[in-house]
Design an enzyme around this catalytic site. Sequence first.
Site, PDB file in Angstrom:
ATOM      1  N   CYS B 437      -5.978  11.443   0.427  1.00 27.41           N
ATOM      2  CA  CYS B 437      -4.774  11.796  -0.332  1.00 27.41           C
ATOM      3  C   CYS B 437      -4.980  11.613  -1.819  1.00 27.41           C
ATOM      4  O   CYS B 437      -4.960  12.563  -2.575  1.00 27.41           O
ATOM      5  CB  CYS B 437      -3.608  10.913   0.095  1.00 27.41           C
ATOM      6  SG  CYS B 437      -3.074  11.236   1.741  1.00 27.41           S
ATOM      7  N   GLU B 439      -7.143   8.679  -3.190  1.00 30.39           N
ATOM      8  CA  GLU B 439      -7.907   7.470  -3.414  1.00 30.39           C
ATOM      9  C   GLU B 439      -9.218   7.721  -4.159  1.00 30.39           C
ATOM     10  O   GLU B 439     -10.091   8.415  -3.654  1.00 30.39           O
ATOM     11  CB  GLU B 439      -8.213   6.807  -2.069  1.00 30.39           C
ATOM     12  CG  GLU B 439      -6.996   6.566  -1.192  1.00 30.39           C
ATOM     13  CD  GLU B 439      -6.769   7.635  -0.125  1.00 30.39           C
ATOM     14  OE1 GLU B 439      -6.113   8.649  -0.445  1.00 30.39           O
ATOM     15  OE2 GLU B 439      -7.258   7.480   0.988  1.00 30.39           O
TER      16      GLU B 439
END
Lengths: 265, 840
Positions: B437, B439
Amino acid sequence: MDSLKQIMNTTGRIFDVQKFSTHDGPGIRTIVFLKGCVLRCRWCCNPESQEYKIQEMVQNGKTKIIGYDTTVKDVLADVGKDMPYYRRSGGGLTLSGGEAMCQKEFALALLKGAHHMGINTCIETTAALPFETVAEFAENLDYILMDIKHTDPKKHKEFTGVSNERILENAHKLAQIAKSLTVRVPVIPTFNDTEEEIFSIAKFAKNLRGVEEIHLLPYHRLGYDKYVGLGREYLMGDLQTPSKEHMEKLKKSAECSGLKVVIGG
Amino acid sequence: MTDMAKSIKKSDRIERLKEHLYKEMPQIEADRAVLLTQSYMSTEGEPMVLRRAKAFKNILEYIPITIRPDELVVGAATKRPRSCQVFPEFSFSWLEDEFDTVETRSADPFHISEETKRTLHEVYKYWGGKTTSELASSYMAPETLLAMEHNIFTPGNYFYNGVGHVTVKYGEVLQIGYKGILEKVRAEKAKMNFGDADYNTKTAFLEAVEISCEAAIYYAKRYAKLALEMMDKETDPVRKKELAVIAYNCSRVPENGAETFYEACQSFWFVQMLLQTESSGHSISPGRFDQYMYPFYKKDIENGTITQEEAQELIDCLWIKLNDLSKCRDAASAAGFAGYSMFQNLIAGGQTEDGVDATNELSYMCLEATLHTNLPGPSLSVRVWNGSPHDFLIKAATVTRTGVGLPAYYNDEVIIPALMSRGVALRDARNYNIIGCVEPQCSGKTWGWHDAAFFNMCRPLELVFSNGKDEGVQVGPVTGELESLKTFDDFKVAYQKQMDYMIALMVNSNNAIDLAHAERAPLPYLASMIDDCIARGKTPEQGGAVYNFSGPQGFGIANVADSLYSLKKLVYEQKKYTLRQIKDALDNNFGILEIDDDKALLAANETAKVLRAQGQNVTQDQITDIYNKIKAEGVVVNAEYNKIREDILALDKFGNDIADVDALAREAAYYYTRPLETYKNTRGGTFHAGLYPVSANVPLGAQTGATPDGRCAKKPVADGVSPSAGYDTHGPTASANSVAKLDHGIASNGTLFNMKFHPSALEGEGGLESFVALIRGFFDQKGMHMQFNVVSRETLRDAQKHPEKYKSLVVRVAGYSALFTTLSKSLQDDIINRTEQTRF
């Protein structure tokens, strides 16, 4: 030059602050809406702006107080919060109304204070005030968006309550001193939406020194609920928004003047 | 506009590939599970890492292979497109339990044949007691298991599945092939001495790496053979020629270094797909594709052996392939990761290791590929730094404007120092990419455990009100009866104690799972492409990577911030209510009764009857509206409690650029981020926080009672670092300014800020310019990430029906933008009608 403290302590009356405005002057802007106007345009989409006095308006079933007194300091503290976006987009502060020039001392202080903070300034105006006032504003403005609604004085008076002689005269004088002047025309069916009328305005604008662009703003019915909320009659009746095709036609006719024409702001 | 930003013609092939991709419902296939189990049965007693390699080899030798119609890049994990294999070594009982519902469930359904059910049923007999999931449970402290049972946090992702969340050294495979990597392994072996303490483990590991790399080479050659067979049967001369090239490519890569851009694409794909055959871990992120592919592209263009259009077609084909991979999750997880997403994050632009701008033709072509394919995969990201070309961001904005929700935007100026604060070297930090997502990590060197757990920050807040008890059970520490919390600081200290305790338990759960993966599911194939596994003689799970992190994510910051602000104002400053009164209101859901479907329908019909009796004409649409309103808002049954909620709702909220509330939001996030960074994981690395929820804020919100920010029980918790839906009412800049006031740098595992726009807000060149300036302005204030939902007319219709879901939806009205739901019905209609004419 007034001292900064004086500027910041100047008080005035506003009724809204609109962030992330992207169509009223260059870049991302904050519009401060000042209360009070000289004109009484029948189609006005902000009828709550016309009176200087604080009013009540019913919106979505709730009574709202329209208008509050504030200081330049407080307004600019709020306006300054979007500084990063002004920097990145070339945006800044736009004064609107009503007619911001009606609250001369306060509006000028807002513009001076904004410049002091490094924020550029813009106004949406009718310029329907004595020219010395308009000139004083021009000194403190980076961009001017001036409405010219009609070239015919009679019709202008009928639909706005005021004749247009002073406006047209001011436009010429203002063009001599403005840093950047753009003419805007609200396109109102039954008032000025024929090709002849729009061309006439465009031709007038073309003759103003330094004016290169004219914006045609199609009539919309967004003010309707507000008239109801204020307990006022909506004088435009069932008037419909001009069609896309018609706007294109008007654009073509305005282009005959040699100006760049934009539909919408 | 520079030449690079221009659009490139889309090949007809792409629509045909897409059509084939979505022709059938995805299914569950058992081949991998059978081959895996077969191998496991024959290797009992051997070192686990070798057993894993042998199983991988057995799978790649015998799993059915297929070349789909019209494909230029080949390699499919499943017979049917978008289908999935299963991975019983991590967990299996949930699937057996869901055999009969997996096809009909609402989130991500899969077809499963009766035969597959029978096969899996047989296979599963072997796996009882042998999974990572079971081992992890037995490692966990009883307190941890209790907290999990009470939904304070959930480490479900790696508890039931592979870890994934990694970017390997794609570039190295493309350059030297597995042949080159095998040479490195052999050189490492030659350096070893029988007397070395790690001689035995390292030997087993290196042998496992060799078996795995050779299996990958063998697998590609099976495709070469299949392509030749298909070529012989093919009658269309054009396709015949294509199959000949496919056969040639698969015979050369990934064994050897790629010599052309086309070979590099094929080699990349085998790596990408096989990583997802070795383990079920998702978020296998291609990372800086525009960087490692560029030398091949440049060489071919300069030689004149490929045109830009041909290269674009190959990239588009890869984009399609990325959507061909899938994974079946358990029903609860599927709701939390809804949308069949594999989170294969691919990032374009940014800086080189030396700190100069890295944007090249391929960066633009990645954006173009998303325009051409218009599919959710890859999760396309864009790196933004002070030196990013303006044209590149404008091109990215044109992709955003299509409403595909991509790309997401990331700020180098925050992420690079954030990674460096965790010990990542400057050059490595500049080379970061995004996993899953949001990171960030350094590719090819990190085992980042990025999606380690969901931590619901609202639950410890509830525990303060119950003195550590949940449903009568002492789950958290005793922090005092409400009457003893005399000052606002007392309250915050109690919250901090609950948080500290639960964070420690979450760390305990993560470390238990980490151990289980190291023992039971080491990944030697993956290890061959991560520094410094070969030299250390360990897989990433065992500590072989240069950088080791664990990044569990907290969410609900906005709820906690607004809750604390409510208590500060109403309880401690105005003394309008006591904490006890607030607790009563919360326990009674602010006096609001949730209505189930049947009763809501009944009530709606009753209301309609009353209106009709008054002589009004009531349409079916109106009844539906009334029904939806009752469903969404419930019915007020206690005015006293509801008055408390009204007083709460009247207070300032996070998301409106108001200093006092925003400061509390910063503090709220620190309650999560600061304790977490003091913990170590089992691989010698540290924990660090992420602040994002994937889509878990909805299901986990359903397990959370009413909160003092006015949120009713079971409603979603705030999404990422975004303000609570509908609480930010001062436009996008005010919302962004509030979010920028959080400390993003400390959340080095990523933050997520979602914004909704109507396409008209991005209309024309001016719209794109303002949009880019908005991103720039947010990033200048040290925001970390931004993504956008550009919504359509259909959405606006839905927004009219369910205004509560769209309270922060921005639309352009007339020369200005406004919040859609604040507009009158007639104006909303007007805007909806206007959208019909909106063209891009």
